[in-house]
Design a protein around this motif. Structure first.
Motif, mmCIF file in Angstrom:
data_model
loop_
_atom_site.group_PDB
_atom_site.id
_atom_site.type_symbol
_atom_site.label_atom_id
_atom_site.label_comp_id
_atom_site.label_asym_id
_atom_site.label_seq_id
_atom_site.Cartn_x
_atom_site.Cartn_y
_atom_site.Cartn_z
ATOM 1 N N UNK A 1 0.835 -1.185 0.000
ATOM 2 C CA UNK A 1 0.000 0.000 0.000
ATOM 3 C C UNK A 1 0.879 1.247 0.000
ATOM 4 N N UNK A 2 0.568 2.194 -0.873
ATOM 5 C CA UNK A 2 1.340 3.423 -0.979
ATOM 6 C C UNK A 2 0.949 4.411 0.113
ATOM 7 N N UNK A 3 1.948 4.974 0.785
ATOM 8 C CA UNK A 3 1.716 5.970 1.829
ATOM 9 C C UNK A 3 1.564 7.339 1.167
ATOM 10 N N UNK A 4 0.434 7.971 1.396
ATOM 11 C CA UNK A 4 0.148 9.276 0.804
ATOM 12 C C UNK A 4 0.654 10.373 1.739
ATOM 13 N N UNK A 5 1.576 11.200 1.228
ATOM 14 C CA UNK A 5 2.259 12.192 2.060
ATOM 15 C C UNK A 5 1.911 13.609 1.621
ATOM 16 N N UNK A 6 1.595 14.458 2.594
ATOM 17 C CA UNK A 6 1.334 15.872 2.359
ATOM 18 C C UNK A 6 2.475 16.684 2.968
ATOM 19 N N UNK A 7 3.027 17.623 2.207
ATOM 20 C CA UNK A 7 4.135 18.447 2.668
ATOM 21 C C UNK A 7 3.627 19.837 3.038
ATOM 22 N N UNK A 8 3.909 20.286 4.250
ATOM 23 C CA UNK A 8 3.474 21.609 4.707
ATOM 24 C C UNK A 8 4.673 22.393 5.228
ATOM 25 N N UNK A 9 5.146 23.343 4.437
ATOM 26 C CA UNK A 9 6.307 24.166 4.808
ATOM 27 C C UNK A 9 6.239 25.445 3.993
ATOM 28 N N UNK A 10 6.564 26.583 4.609
ATOM 29 C CA UNK A 10 6.471 27.846 3.876
ATOM 30 C C UNK A 10 7.654 28.081 2.945
ATOM 31 N N UNK A 11 8.666 27.197 2.999
ATOM 32 C CA UNK A 11 9.823 27.327 2.114
ATOM 33 C C UNK A 11 9.684 26.373 0.928
ATOM 34 N N UNK A 12 9.480 26.950 -0.255
ATOM 35 C CA UNK A 12 9.267 26.150 -1.461
ATOM 36 C C UNK A 12 10.448 25.239 -1.771
ATOM 37 N N UNK A 13 11.651 25.721 -1.506
ATOM 38 C CA UNK A 13 12.848 24.926 -1.793
ATOM 39 C C UNK A 13 12.876 23.651 -0.954
ATOM 40 N N UNK A 14 12.508 23.779 0.313
ATOM 41 C CA UNK A 14 12.469 22.606 1.183
ATOM 42 C C UNK A 14 11.385 21.634 0.745
ATOM 43 N N UNK A 15 10.228 22.165 0.372
ATOM 44 C CA UNK A 15 9.151 21.283 -0.109
ATOM 45 C C UNK A 15 9.601 20.507 -1.338
ATOM 46 N N UNK A 16 10.307 21.173 -2.224
ATOM 47 C CA UNK A 16 10.796 20.509 -3.437
ATOM 48 C C UNK A 16 11.770 19.390 -3.096
ATOM 49 N N UNK A 17 12.655 19.657 -2.129
ATOM 50 C CA UNK A 17 13.632 18.645 -1.718
ATOM 51 C C UNK A 17 12.930 17.451 -1.085
ATOM 52 N N UNK A 29 4.125 8.442 -1.958
ATOM 53 C CA UNK A 29 3.892 9.463 -2.977
ATOM 54 C C UNK A 29 3.433 10.758 -2.318
ATOM 55 N N UNK A 30 3.896 11.889 -2.844
ATOM 56 C CA UNK A 30 3.458 13.188 -2.366
ATOM 57 C C UNK A 30 2.141 13.524 -3.044
ATOM 58 N N UNK A 31 1.110 13.813 -2.245
ATOM 59 C CA UNK A 31 -0.219 14.083 -2.797
ATOM 60 C C UNK A 31 -0.596 15.558 -2.718
ATOM 61 N N UNK A 32 0.294 16.370 -2.121
ATOM 62 C CA UNK A 32 -0.008 17.790 -2.041
ATOM 63 C C UNK A 32 1.066 18.566 -1.313
#
Length: 227
Positions: A1-17, A29-32
């Motif tokens: 089963x794939x773990x659906x992950x949501x990223x919450x951070x105000x720094x776009x560079x960190x979210x991308x990493x 997988x990142x879902x948002x």
């Protein structure tokens, strides 16, 4: 089963990493992505993420407030939050757990630590970074018990009475940071039996996961620092 992950951070560079790292794993997988807490709550509802990597310090609705909103929503009961911060200070550990987070990790953690944190949280286990030791948590939760930001022992009296003697014993061991296998060895029972007691204690105490059991154990006065 794939773990659906949501990223919450105000720094776009960190979210991308984080996205590159998470999406590189076959079971995730990142879902948002959210840039603030309010957006994180909205996306948690719309994407049905399994785990939210939540920065504590964000503009507007911060990570702690967003975590409280997620934890208070019955429709998001299955969502687990792992708090991320560059500031691994004691108060944040306690506030994160009280807000309903399943874990706490510094942004300086190694990639494998972060991925492991996601898997642990998705499995319903409690995760704490090495800096956030169980002794530190015990100390600060005990100091906060009965204060303005903690419910105090009286709030748990009725629910604690519903626990069996064995469930109380298991709860004390969980608060000590022990795994099911370690508890089983200490109490001379099977790991499956321990898991059953943990699940029953969670149901009776209204805890989302093991991290919440730790909070309740200390704030109820069942466990004290150094015990």
């Amino acid at each position: 089963m794939t773990i659906r992950v949501l990223l919450a951070d105000d720094q776009a560079l960190l979210r991308s990493a984080f996205r590159v790292l998470v999406d590189s794993e076959p079971d995730m997988e990142v879902v948002g992505e959210a840039a603030d807490g309010a957006e994180a709550v909205a996306l948690a509802r719309s994407t049905r993420a399994d785990v939210v990597l939540m920065d504590i310090r964000m503009p507007g609705t911060d990570g702690l407030a967003a975590t409280r909103l997620i934890s208070a929503d019955p429709e998001l009961a299955a969502v687990r939050v792992v708090m991320l911060t560059t500031f691994e200070v004691d108060e944040y550990v306690v506030q994160s757990l009280r807000a309903g987070a399943s874990g706490f990790l510094g942004k300086g953690a190694e990639p494998e630590e972060l991925l492991n944190a996601i898997r642990i949280a998705a499995a319903g286990e409690a995760l704490l970074s090495p800096v956030a030791t169980k002794g530190l948590i015990a100390k600060f939760l005990a100091q906060g018990a009965g204060s303005a930001d903690g419910p105090g022992p009286e709030a748990y009296a009725g629910r604690l009475e519903a626990l069996t003697v064995r469930e109380r014993e298991v709860l004390v061991q969980v608060a000590g940071g022990h795994s099911n296998d370690e508890i089983a060895e200490r109490l001379t029972v099977s790991p499956l039996t321990v898991k059953t007691h943990v699940n029953r204690a969670m149901a009776k105490l209204g805890a989302r996961d093991r991290a919440q059991l730790v909070v309740i154990a200390y704030e109820s006065g069942l466990v004290h620092p150094g015990s």
